[in-house]
Design a protein around this motif. Structure first.
Motif, short mmCIF file in Angstrom:
data_model
loop_
_atom_site.label_atom_id
_atom_site.label_comp_id
_atom_site.label_asym_id
_atom_site.label_seq_id
_atom_site.Cartn_x
_atom_site.Cartn_y
_atom_site.Cartn_z
N ALA A 1 -1.69 10.58 -7.04
CA ALA A 1 -2.07 9.17 -7.04
C ALA A 1 -2.38 8.81 -8.39
N ALA A 2 -2.99 9.48 -9.33
CA ALA A 2 -3.00 8.93 -10.68
C ALA A 2 -1.69 8.62 -11.50
N ARG B 1 -0.24 5.64 -9.91
CA ARG B 1 -0.95 4.24 -10.51
C ARG B 1 -0.49 3.99 -11.96
N GLU B 2 -0.45 5.12 -12.71
CA GLU B 2 0.10 4.76 -14.07
C GLU B 2 1.48 4.29 -14.05
N HIS C 1 2.96 2.55 -11.53
CA HIS C 1 2.93 1.15 -10.86
C HIS C 1 1.73 0.55 -10.98
N PRO C 2 1.47 -0.17 -12.13
CA PRO C 2 0.05 -0.80 -12.38
C PRO C 2 0.12 -2.11 -11.78
N THR D 1 0.81 -1.29 0.14
CA THR D 1 -0.02 0.06 -0.08
C THR D 1 0.88 1.28 -0.22
N ASP E 1 -1.27 -0.98 -4.34
CA ASP E 1 -2.21 0.07 -4.09
C ASP E 1 -2.01 1.10 -3.80
N ILE E 2 -2.41 2.12 -4.34
CA ILE E 2 -2.23 3.71 -4.15
C ILE E 2 -3.26 4.05 -3.33
#
Length: 209
Positions: free
Chosen positions: A51-52, A55-56, A58-59, A34, A64-65
């Motif tokens: 956060a976006a 996520r891009e 670290h997919p 996390t 979990d972001i």
């Protein structure tokens, strides 16, 4: 995997290569990670955007972001401050963690308060000598440490406005050449030709058809 649930916490203001190395290290060592993105409401880069970006980059499904708002004062000598920050971090966790990955001096104490093991990842930052503060102070100097989505946000754009066939493309081309001539990261400066002419030609072609 070494750990069941690891945590990485920080402002990621903005995310840089050191952050990505930290998250990547945790992802390799844990069944689940996390990443708590603790942002303040007074910071200039929106928390949701940070956060976006993460996520891009670290997919991985087991990463979990978790963005959380943390407006509490930073004071490592204050018990009240520690309690508030730990509570904010816990709000981003779906379950307890058994490892805290960090490059910060406060990492061991944070891990202790979460009843977890601390895993230090390049504390002297020799591999990636960069920080969020350094990036904010001089993004160009640390451009090579930034991922494409962050570069896209920080890149400056010059807009040339004018009617078609008034030299807007010529001016845009000249400006791009001017900045590209600086070399370094500026060498990749590009321009977009006038769109008015293209738009007009497409509409005319459609009308004639």
């Amino acid at each position: 995997m070494t750990y069941a649930h690891g945590m990485v916490a920080g402002k990621f203001y903005p995310p840089h290569a050191g952050h990505h190395h930290l998250i990547g290290t945790a992802a390799k060592a844990c069944d689940r990670v996390t990443v708590v993105v603790a942002g303040s409401t007074v910071e200039s880069i929106p928390l949701a955007l940070r956060a976006a970006w993460l996520r891009e980059v670290h997919p991985q499904p087991h990463v979990d972001i978790a963005p959380v708002v943390d407006d509490h004062e930073i004071d490592y000598g204050s018990e009240d401050a520690w309690t508030a920050h730990v509570a904010a971090f816990r709000s981003g966790l779906s379950s307890p963690v058994d490892a805290v990955f960090s490059s910060e001096a406060y990492g061991p104490e944070l891990a202790r308060r979460l009843s977890a093991e601390h895993v230090a990842v390049d504390p002297p930052r020799e591999r990636f000598p960069v920080s969020g503060t350094a990036v904010r102070d001089d993004p160009i100097a640390h451009w090579h440490h930034l991922a494409p989505p962050v570069r896209g946000y920080l890149a400056r754009r010059v807009v040339v406005v004018g009617a078609e066939s008034t030299g807007t493309t010529t001016l845009a081309r000249a400006l791009a050449a001017h900045f590209a001539s600086r070399g370094g990261v500026w060498a990749s400066t590009r321009y977009v030709p006038e769109y008015g002419r293209i738009y007009t030609e497409e509409k005319l072609a459609a009308a004639r058809a």
